[in-house]
Write a protein that holds these residues in place. Sequence first.
Motif, PDB file in Angstrom:
ATOM      1  N   ALA A  83       7.220  10.400  -2.657  1.00  0.00           N
ATOM      2  CA  ALA A  83       8.305  10.289  -3.632  1.00  0.00           C
ATOM      3  C   ALA A  83       7.939   9.349  -4.775  1.00  0.00           C
ATOM      4  O   ALA A  83       8.292   9.603  -5.931  1.00  0.00           O
ATOM      5  CB  ALA A  83       9.577   9.810  -2.934  1.00  0.00           C
ATOM      6  N   VAL A  84       7.235   8.275  -4.475  1.00  0.00           N
ATOM      7  CA  VAL A  84       6.841   7.319  -5.519  1.00  0.00           C
ATOM      8  C   VAL A  84       5.762   7.900  -6.426  1.00  0.00           C
ATOM      9  O   VAL A  84       5.805   7.756  -7.648  1.00  0.00           O
ATOM     10  CB  VAL A  84       6.380   5.993  -4.885  1.00  0.00           C
ATOM     11  CG1 VAL A  84       5.614   5.143  -5.892  1.00  0.00           C
ATOM     12  CG2 VAL A  84       7.574   5.212  -4.361  1.00  0.00           C
ATOM     13  N   THR A  85       4.790   8.573  -5.832  1.00  0.00           N
ATOM     14  CA  THR A  85       3.667   9.097  -6.619  1.00  0.00           C
ATOM     15  C   THR A  85       3.977  10.441  -7.270  1.00  0.00           C
ATOM     16  O   THR A  85       3.282  10.835  -8.212  1.00  0.00           O
ATOM     17  CB  THR A  85       2.423   9.275  -5.742  1.00  0.00           C
ATOM     18  OG1 THR A  85       2.697  10.228  -4.706  1.00  0.00           O
ATOM     19  CG2 THR A  85       1.995   7.950  -5.124  1.00  0.00           C
ATOM     20  N   ARG A  86       4.984  11.164  -6.735  1.00  0.00           N
ATOM     21  CA  ARG A  86       5.307  12.522  -7.177  1.00  0.00           C
ATOM     22  C   ARG A  86       4.096  13.453  -7.000  1.00  0.00           C
ATOM     23  O   ARG A  86       3.931  14.413  -7.749  1.00  0.00           O
ATOM     24  CB  ARG A  86       5.756  12.533  -8.648  1.00  0.00           C
ATOM     25  CG  ARG A  86       6.955  11.658  -8.955  1.00  0.00           C
ATOM     26  CD  ARG A  86       8.211  12.169  -8.258  1.00  0.00           C
ATOM     27  NE  ARG A  86       9.346  11.317  -8.467  1.00  0.00           N
ATOM     28  CZ  ARG A  86      10.326  11.574  -9.358  1.00  0.00           C
ATOM     29  NH1 ARG A  86      10.267  12.638 -10.110  1.00  0.00           N
ATOM     30  NH2 ARG A  86      11.358  10.757  -9.455  1.00  0.00           N
ATOM     31  N   ALA A  87       3.266  13.169  -6.002  1.00  0.00           N
ATOM     32  CA  ALA A  87       2.048  13.947  -5.767  1.00  0.00           C
ATOM     33  C   ALA A  87       2.116  14.648  -4.421  1.00  0.00           C
ATOM     34  O   ALA A  87       2.719  14.137  -3.474  1.00  0.00           O
ATOM     35  CB  ALA A  87       0.823  13.031  -5.805  1.00  0.00           C
ATOM     36  N   PRO A  88       1.496  15.823  -4.301  1.00  0.00           N
ATOM     37  CA  PRO A  88       1.418  16.492  -3.001  1.00  0.00           C
ATOM     38  C   PRO A  88       0.469  15.746  -2.080  1.00  0.00           C
ATOM     39  O   PRO A  88      -0.357  14.925  -2.522  1.00  0.00           O
ATOM     40  CB  PRO A  88       0.895  17.885  -3.348  1.00  0.00           C
ATOM     41  CG  PRO A  88       0.118  17.684  -4.602  1.00  0.00           C
ATOM     42  CD  PRO A  88       0.834  16.607  -5.358  1.00  0.00           C
ATOM     43  N   LEU A  89       0.536  16.056  -0.805  1.00  0.00           N
ATOM     44  CA  LEU A  89      -0.217  15.313   0.198  1.00  0.00           C
ATOM     45  C   LEU A  89      -1.726  15.425  -0.011  1.00  0.00           C
ATOM     46  O   LEU A  89      -2.463  14.471   0.255  1.00  0.00           O
ATOM     47  CB  LEU A  89       0.174  15.806   1.594  1.00  0.00           C
ATOM     48  CG  LEU A  89      -0.171  14.914   2.785  1.00  0.00           C
ATOM     49  CD1 LEU A  89       0.305  13.490   2.553  1.00  0.00           C
ATOM     50  CD2 LEU A  89       0.446  15.479   4.045  1.00  0.00           C
ATOM     51  N   GLY A  90      -2.181  16.570  -0.497  1.00  0.00           N
ATOM     52  CA  GLY A  90      -3.609  16.732  -0.727  1.00  0.00           C
ATOM     53  C   GLY A  90      -4.147  15.740  -1.728  1.00  0.00           C
ATOM     54  O   GLY A  90      -5.280  15.245  -1.592  1.00  0.00           O
ATOM     55  N   VAL A  91      -3.351  15.419  -2.739  1.00  0.00           N
ATOM     56  CA  VAL A  91      -3.770  14.435  -3.747  1.00  0.00           C
ATOM     57  C   VAL A  91      -3.682  13.026  -3.177  1.00  0.00           C
ATOM     58  O   VAL A  91      -4.593  12.204  -3.364  1.00  0.00           O
ATOM     59  CB  VAL A  91      -2.893  14.566  -5.010  1.00  0.00           C
ATOM     60  CG1 VAL A  91      -3.196  13.439  -5.995  1.00  0.00           C
ATOM     61  CG2 VAL A  91      -3.120  15.923  -5.673  1.00  0.00           C
ATOM     62  N   ILE A  92      -2.601  12.739  -2.487  1.00  0.00           N
ATOM     63  CA  ILE A  92      -2.408  11.391  -1.926  1.00  0.00           C
ATOM     64  C   ILE A  92      -3.553  11.014  -0.996  1.00  0.00           C
ATOM     65  O   ILE A  92      -4.078   9.897  -1.053  1.00  0.00           O
ATOM     66  CB  ILE A  92      -1.063  11.311  -1.178  1.00  0.00           C
ATOM     67  CG1 ILE A  92       0.098  11.437  -2.165  1.00  0.00           C
ATOM     68  CG2 ILE A  92      -0.943  10.016  -0.380  1.00  0.00           C
ATOM     69  CD1 ILE A  92       1.454  11.619  -1.513  1.00  0.00           C
TER      70      ILE A  92
END
Length: 313
Positions: free
Chosen positions: A198-207
């Motif tokens: 939620a903080v990064t607004r990124a999908p799990l693959g990017v995180i």
Amino acid sequence: MRIAIMGSGGVGGYFGSRLVQAGQDVTFIARGAHLNALKQTGIRLISVKGDFAGPVQATDDPETVGTVDLVLVGTKAWQVADAGKAMLPMIGPATAVLPLQNGVEAAEELIKVVGAKPVLGGLCRIISYRSQPGEITHMGADPTIVFGELDGSETARCKWIANTFNAAVGVEAEPTQNIRVALWQKFLFMPPVSSVGAVTRAPLGVIRQVPETRELLVAAIQEVKCLAEASDVALPASAVDATMSFIDGLPANTTASMQRDITDGKPSELESQTGAVVRLAGKLGVPVPVHSHLYQALLPLELRARGTIKFPE
């Protein structure tokens, strides 16, 4: 067996659809456009485990359903108490109530409303969502329900619930005599993934690919493990590594439901996930600086979604 699905979105809609497909007597409790679609055209399931479509029983009034054998609770975590009140007309002497919420507090919330006897502990593993009224999309993870008696006993009702779900396509049911450990094992995953996403607004693959956000995710998981230990929950020593291995095996486009809700400006499970970590840690004196910062960063968005505060135009 008569089954009611309280909360017919991504979780309840998926498992309820599979039970209908298996020939069970299932009634969906829903509302609004979703209810209208269920009544008029039935349910449509789009799944990597096989699609399904068919007519279903649906209502917004549990009083019309009568006593059932099982209530599957698939609402959002903040809706559990209200769901408990609504389901009271469906609960008889032998009714089982199985909550599948993210978090570790749903069973206790239900017990306050419906009493201890009907309530089991439970969780599910699935990545699914309501894609449009009357339609559920399952995009990843093997759909699994893990459940058990809160006192650790082995009972006949757990056996028949497991047999019922395991007879359905695309569902695996795992009864356990240590549901508390199972709940905390999932809790290692949900608040970290949901709040970092939620903080990064990124999908799990990017995180998981970016070293800095991967490190943040691991630190958050470690905090939950420390909180579990302080709560007298004996997780395996390999729990953090096992959680990261599970995360690494998920589709790259995976996002958590809390993350999607916050991104869409909707009320979310922030309080029952990230907020619960902070709240429980405060009671036990466990430092959780990562979750504290994530909660603080996300709280204004949650308050706006709930109409408590307004952002300037």
